[in-house]
Write an enzyme that holds these catalytic residues in place. Structure first.
Site, short mmCIF file in Angstrom:
data_model
loop_
_atom_site.label_atom_id
_atom_site.label_comp_id
_atom_site.label_asym_id
_atom_site.label_seq_id
_atom_site.Cartn_x
_atom_site.Cartn_y
_atom_site.Cartn_z
N ARG A 56 -12.62 1.14 4.75
CA ARG A 56 -14.02 0.82 5.00
C ARG A 56 -14.90 1.72 4.12
O ARG A 56 -14.77 2.94 4.15
CB ARG A 56 -14.35 1.05 6.47
CG ARG A 56 -15.67 0.41 6.87
CD ARG A 56 -16.15 0.87 8.22
NE ARG A 56 -15.29 0.40 9.32
CZ ARG A 56 -15.76 0.10 10.53
NH1 ARG A 56 -17.04 0.16 10.78
NH2 ARG A 56 -14.94 -0.26 11.49
N ASP A 112 -1.63 3.46 19.23
CA ASP A 112 -2.50 3.56 20.41
C ASP A 112 -1.65 3.80 21.65
O ASP A 112 -1.99 4.60 22.52
CB ASP A 112 -3.32 2.28 20.56
CG ASP A 112 -3.99 1.90 19.26
OD1 ASP A 112 -4.90 2.62 18.84
OD2 ASP A 112 -3.58 0.90 18.63
N GLY A 125 0.84 -1.21 0.00
CA GLY A 125 0.00 0.00 0.00
C GLY A 125 0.87 1.25 0.00
O GLY A 125 0.52 2.28 0.57
N ARG A 176 -17.91 -3.52 10.34
CA ARG A 176 -16.56 -4.02 10.59
C ARG A 176 -16.39 -5.45 10.03
O ARG A 176 -15.37 -5.79 9.46
CB ARG A 176 -16.30 -3.99 12.11
CG ARG A 176 -14.84 -4.15 12.46
CD ARG A 176 -14.58 -3.97 13.94
NE ARG A 176 -13.22 -4.41 14.24
CZ ARG A 176 -12.16 -3.65 14.10
NH1 ARG A 176 -12.27 -2.42 13.70
NH2 ARG A 176 -10.95 -4.13 14.39
N ASN A 191 -5.99 -2.34 8.45
CA ASN A 191 -7.09 -2.76 9.33
C ASN A 191 -8.03 -3.79 8.69
O ASN A 191 -8.16 -3.79 7.48
CB ASN A 191 -7.91 -1.53 9.73
CG ASN A 191 -7.27 -0.84 10.92
OD1 ASN A 191 -6.73 -1.50 11.81
ND2 ASN A 191 -7.34 0.48 10.92
N HIS A 242 -6.76 -3.55 18.13
CA HIS A 242 -6.59 -2.18 17.64
C HIS A 242 -7.95 -1.73 17.11
O HIS A 242 -8.23 -1.77 15.92
CB HIS A 242 -5.54 -2.10 16.52
CG HIS A 242 -5.59 -0.79 15.80
ND1 HIS A 242 -5.23 0.40 16.39
CD2 HIS A 242 -6.01 -0.46 14.56
CE1 HIS A 242 -5.43 1.39 15.54
NE2 HIS A 242 -5.89 0.89 14.42
N GLN A 251 -0.81 -12.67 0.96
CA GLN A 251 0.47 -12.12 1.41
C GLN A 251 1.19 -13.06 2.39
O GLN A 251 2.41 -13.14 2.40
CB GLN A 251 0.27 -10.72 2.01
CG GLN A 251 -0.18 -9.75 0.89
CD GLN A 251 -0.29 -8.31 1.32
OE1 GLN A 251 -0.13 -7.98 2.49
NE2 GLN A 251 -0.57 -7.43 0.37
N VAL A 261 -0.27 -3.32 9.59
CA VAL A 261 -0.87 -2.02 9.94
C VAL A 261 -2.28 -1.94 9.38
O VAL A 261 -3.19 -1.40 10.01
CB VAL A 261 0.00 -0.87 9.37
CG1 VAL A 261 -0.66 0.49 9.61
CG2 VAL A 261 1.40 -0.89 9.97
N ILE A 272 -0.34 6.55 4.43
CA ILE A 272 0.67 6.13 5.43
C ILE A 272 1.99 5.83 4.72
O ILE A 272 3.07 6.22 5.18
CB ILE A 272 0.17 4.91 6.24
CG1 ILE A 272 -1.05 5.30 7.07
CG2 ILE A 272 1.28 4.37 7.14
CD1 ILE A 272 -1.70 4.17 7.83
N GLY A 273 1.89 5.15 3.56
CA GLY A 273 3.10 4.86 2.78
C GLY A 273 3.87 6.13 2.49
O GLY A 273 5.10 6.20 2.66
P1 NAX Z 1 -4.86 4.57 1.90
O1 NAX Z 1 -6.21 4.20 1.37
O2 NAX Z 1 -4.37 5.97 1.74
O3 NAX Z 1 -3.77 3.60 1.29
C1 NAX Z 1 -3.92 2.23 1.23
C2 NAX Z 1 -3.19 1.75 0.02
O4 NAX Z 1 -3.25 0.33 0.01
C3 NAX Z 1 -3.80 2.25 -1.28
O5 NAX Z 1 -2.83 2.93 -2.04
C4 NAX Z 1 -4.28 0.97 -1.96
O6 NAX Z 1 -4.13 1.01 -3.36
C5 NAX Z 1 -3.36 -0.06 -1.33
N1 NAX Z 1 -3.85 -1.43 -1.39
C6 NAX Z 1 -5.12 -1.89 -1.33
N2 NAX Z 1 -5.15 -3.22 -1.48
C7 NAX Z 1 -3.88 -3.61 -1.64
C8 NAX Z 1 -3.26 -4.87 -1.85
N3 NAX Z 1 -3.98 -6.00 -1.95
N4 NAX Z 1 -1.92 -4.93 -1.97
C9 NAX Z 1 -1.19 -3.79 -1.90
N5 NAX Z 1 -1.70 -2.57 -1.70
C10 NAX Z 1 -3.03 -2.48 -1.58
O7 NAX Z 1 -4.88 4.15 3.44
P2 NAX Z 1 -3.87 4.58 4.59
O8 NAX Z 1 -4.38 5.80 5.25
O9 NAX Z 1 -2.47 4.57 4.08
O10 NAX Z 1 -4.11 3.39 5.63
C11 NAX Z 1 -3.70 2.08 5.35
C12 NAX Z 1 -4.28 1.11 6.36
O11 NAX Z 1 -3.81 1.41 7.67
C13 NAX Z 1 -5.81 1.15 6.46
O12 NAX Z 1 -6.29 -0.17 6.53
C14 NAX Z 1 -6.05 1.86 7.77
O13 NAX Z 1 -7.29 1.54 8.34
C15 NAX Z 1 -4.89 1.33 8.57
N6 NAX Z 1 -4.54 2.05 9.80
C16 NAX Z 1 -4.07 1.32 10.84
C17 NAX Z 1 -3.64 1.91 12.00
C18 NAX Z 1 -3.09 1.09 13.14
O14 NAX Z 1 -2.78 1.70 14.18
N7 NAX Z 1 -2.94 -0.23 13.05
C19 NAX Z 1 -3.76 3.38 12.21
C20 NAX Z 1 -3.87 4.14 10.94
C21 NAX Z 1 -4.66 3.50 9.84
O15 NAX Z 1 -6.02 3.83 10.05
#
Ligand code: NAX
Length: 326
Positions: free
Chosen positions: A92, A157, A11, A98, A130, A185, A112, A128, A16-17
């Site tokens: 989501r 968190d 991603g 959920r 969700n 989380h 993966q 990371v 986040i990336g």
């Molecule tokens: P974004 O939607 O900005 O980026 C996610 C990226 O993942 C997109 O570029 C998408 O094309 C890519 N993607 C989707 N399916 C994929 C796959 N099969 N293989 C490779 N890439 C793929 O989301 P972002 O804000 O960067 O958040 C990423 C994830 O982190 C989300 O699931 C979010 O809910 C989760 N989080 C987790 C947190 C934690 O503390 N564990 C906190 C922050 C965040 O909410």
């Protein structure tokens, strides 16, 4: 001779990336004597955007950055990596529960997990994306790598809880230690101030407002993600990227004496957590790639009740994706 490390980020073109890659490439995480290769995974339609990110990485002329690979193939992305940071997953959608999100994202982590198995026998994995705990459970279960290599991120968190306690007590961040995030989380997580210390003293001695510790402190940490979305219009990105890098650093060096950090690991049955469930607990790293779950951290009946709510949620999540487990 300089060392080298290869890090996969999935991603990678997401928010986040984008907040993570430049810090990784700068050498901040692995130190000034470690050369870095990045291996970035995205879904096919997003590869052109990822190319733009790679242009920017180039334009930084980072001294330590060697190769950057971009791909839509998980096995290629994970080939020989030391760390796999699994950030990518589908967000989501509107009206999605959920449970729907878990079903939607679960298969990504089956693929993966398998790919890690084939390509990355030395990898340490941080999930990371969700729902992070359950995605991690799926990835670990679909891989033959040792379960101890997998973790789901609760460092954000943990950092949120640390910051709340420090602000309330009017102390520096580093004065707060022994914070624990227990459970999932999600909004059911239990941020534990009963065992936290401020300047080496129990947080409950330093902060006299116990109603705040038992109420607002907990809900604030549990709902911080939603609060950030409401204010910023986007979910936490820089703080999430920071936490992921913080996790990697925490896992790579010995944890300071007497302290611990939080992350969700595959349960060995400690604290009565079902074996195999990916649950956040207090962790100490040994600096050689290993870690242990800190034992005998006391919990009041009130705290146990809170923790059990989160544990129950993890069990429900597991039941929703039972068919994705080997
Ligand atoms: P974004 O939607 O900005 O980026 C996610 C990226 O993942 C997109 O570029 C998408 O094309 C890519 N993607 C989707 N399916 C994929 C796959 N099969 N293989 C490779 N890439 C793929 O989301 P972002 O804000 O960067 O958040 C990423 C994830 O982190 C989300 O699931 C979010 O809910 C989760 N989080 C987790 C947190 C934690 O503390 N564990 C906190 C922050 C965040 O909410």
């Amino acid at each position: 001779m300089s060392k080298s490390v290869k890090v996969a980020v999935t991603g990678a073109a997401g928010q986040i990336g984008y907040a993570m890659l430049f810090r990784l490439a700068s050498g901040e995480v692995f130190g000034p004597d470690t050369r870095i290769s990045l291996s970035l995974l995205e879904i096919t339609p997003v590869l052109p955007a990822l190319e733009g990110v790679v242009m920017e990485l180039d334009d930084c002329a980072f001294s330590l950055l060697d190769d950057v690979v971009i791909t839509d193939n998980a096995e290629t992305a994970f080939d020989g990596v030391n760390w796999a940071l699994l950030v990518g997953s589908k967000p989501r959608g509107k009206g999605m529960e959920r449970g729907d999100l878990i079903r939607e994202n679960g298969p990504i982590f089956v693929g993966q997990g398998n790919a890690l198995n084939k390509a990355a026998s030395n990898a340490r994995v941080l999930v990371v994306g969700n729902p992070a705990n359950t995605n991690c459970l799926i990835a670990a279960n679909n891989s033959d790598l040792p379960a101890s290599r997998f973790a789901a991120m609760t460092q954000l968190d943990h950092n949120r809880a640390t910051a709340q306690l420090a602000r309330k007590a009017g102390v520096k961040m580093d004065d707060v230690t022994n914070v624990t995030i227990w459970g999932n989380h999600s909004a059911t997580q239990y941020p534990d101030a009963e065992n936290a210390k401020i300047g080496g003293k129990p947080a409950y001695e330093v902060i006299s407002d116990h109603d705040w510790l038992k109420g607002e402190f907990i809900t604030k940490v549990q709902k911080r993600g939603a609060e950030v979305i409401a204010a910023r219009g986007h979910s936490s990105a820089a703080s999430a990227a920071n936490a992921a890098l913080h996790h990697v650093k925490n896992m790579s060096k010995p944890t300071p004496a007497g302290d611990w950090f939080s992350c969700a690991v595959v349960s060995d049955g400690s604290y009565g957590i079902d074996e195999g469930l990916v649950c956040s607990v207090p962790i100490r790293a040994d600096g050689n790639g290993g870690f242990s779950i800190v034992q005998n951290v006391p919990m009041s009946d009130w705290a146990k009740e809170k923790f059990n709510i989160s544990l129950e949620e993890l069990r429900t999540e597991k039941s929703v994706i039972a068919d994705l487990l080997k």
